[in-house]
Design an enzyme around this catalytic site. Sequence first.
Site, mmCIF file in Angstrom:
data_model
loop_
_atom_site.group_PDB
_atom_site.id
_atom_site.type_symbol
_atom_site.label_atom_id
_atom_site.label_comp_id
_atom_site.label_asym_id
_atom_site.label_seq_id
_atom_site.Cartn_x
_atom_site.Cartn_y
_atom_site.Cartn_z
ATOM 1 N N GLU A 259 0.808 -1.219 0.000
ATOM 2 C CA GLU A 259 0.000 0.000 0.000
ATOM 3 C C GLU A 259 0.841 1.268 0.000
ATOM 4 O O GLU A 259 0.451 2.284 -0.535
ATOM 5 C CB GLU A 259 -0.932 0.000 1.226
ATOM 6 N N ASP B 185 17.743 13.924 -28.706
ATOM 7 C CA ASP B 185 16.524 13.202 -28.374
ATOM 8 C C ASP B 185 15.378 14.159 -28.071
ATOM 9 O O ASP B 185 15.580 15.308 -27.676
ATOM 10 C CB ASP B 185 16.733 12.318 -27.136
ATOM 11 N N ARG C 170 21.911 6.485 -19.974
ATOM 12 C CA ARG C 170 22.168 6.807 -21.383
ATOM 13 C C ARG C 170 22.732 8.209 -21.554
ATOM 14 O O ARG C 170 23.249 8.551 -22.620
ATOM 15 C CB ARG C 170 20.891 6.628 -22.204
#
Length: 245
Positions: free
Chosen positions: A116, A169, A154
């Site tokens: 939870e 990117d 990366r």
Amino acid sequence: MHIDILTLFPEMFYGVMESSILKKAADKDQFSYQLVDFRHYSTQKHKKVDDYPYGGGAGMVLTPQPVFDAVEAVKKERTSRPRVVLMCPQGEPYTQKKAEELAQEEHLIFICGHYEGYDERIREHLVTDEISIGDYVLTGGELGAMVVVDSVVRLLPEALGNEASAKQDSFSTGLLEHPHYTRPADFRGMKAPEVLLSGNHANIEAWRRKESLRRTAERRPDLLENQPLDTTDKEILQELKNDEK
């Protein structure tokens, strides 16, 4: 960079950490990682790590003792001060800017919850960052941690083999990336833009910038709100608006 990942299910990470860019980066010693099953740090007889929440309610809550002890143990293995990242739906929305920030660190510790939620004392006294990868619910923090680790690693020097790749990117410039084409120039009658075959690098960069602005305006116009745009960018966007009329 060294990354410690605290999880009850370390086996979930094997395929991700031993594949593709992450494996290559680890093999080249650009980063190291350790999967830590914090159940091993539980002082309970049956290595229990959760309990019922005070006040009642559905689900079980991770107790503080195993998590605190695990974090303190991995901290002792390093001299640098780590960023301790809690993966949780209440955290700040994850962005490329955050990835670039974390990529500057020497030591990252990720805490992957389950059940939870966490005892609030973990959140208040142990972590430095809380991250959410989206407004939806997952079974645990493992998948979110995989996403963050991949996006951070990366960005490390030479992780991609071509440093320019990460800089181009989507989101790295604040805009969505321009379209890409490769050989053949004519595939079933569908042709690559002539400008990309021209060899004129100035014209190619201008085309890419325009297409990046076009794609962002069409798909994520919210990204343009805080984007520093020069006069040429504004003229391009106005031109695109006029073309829609």
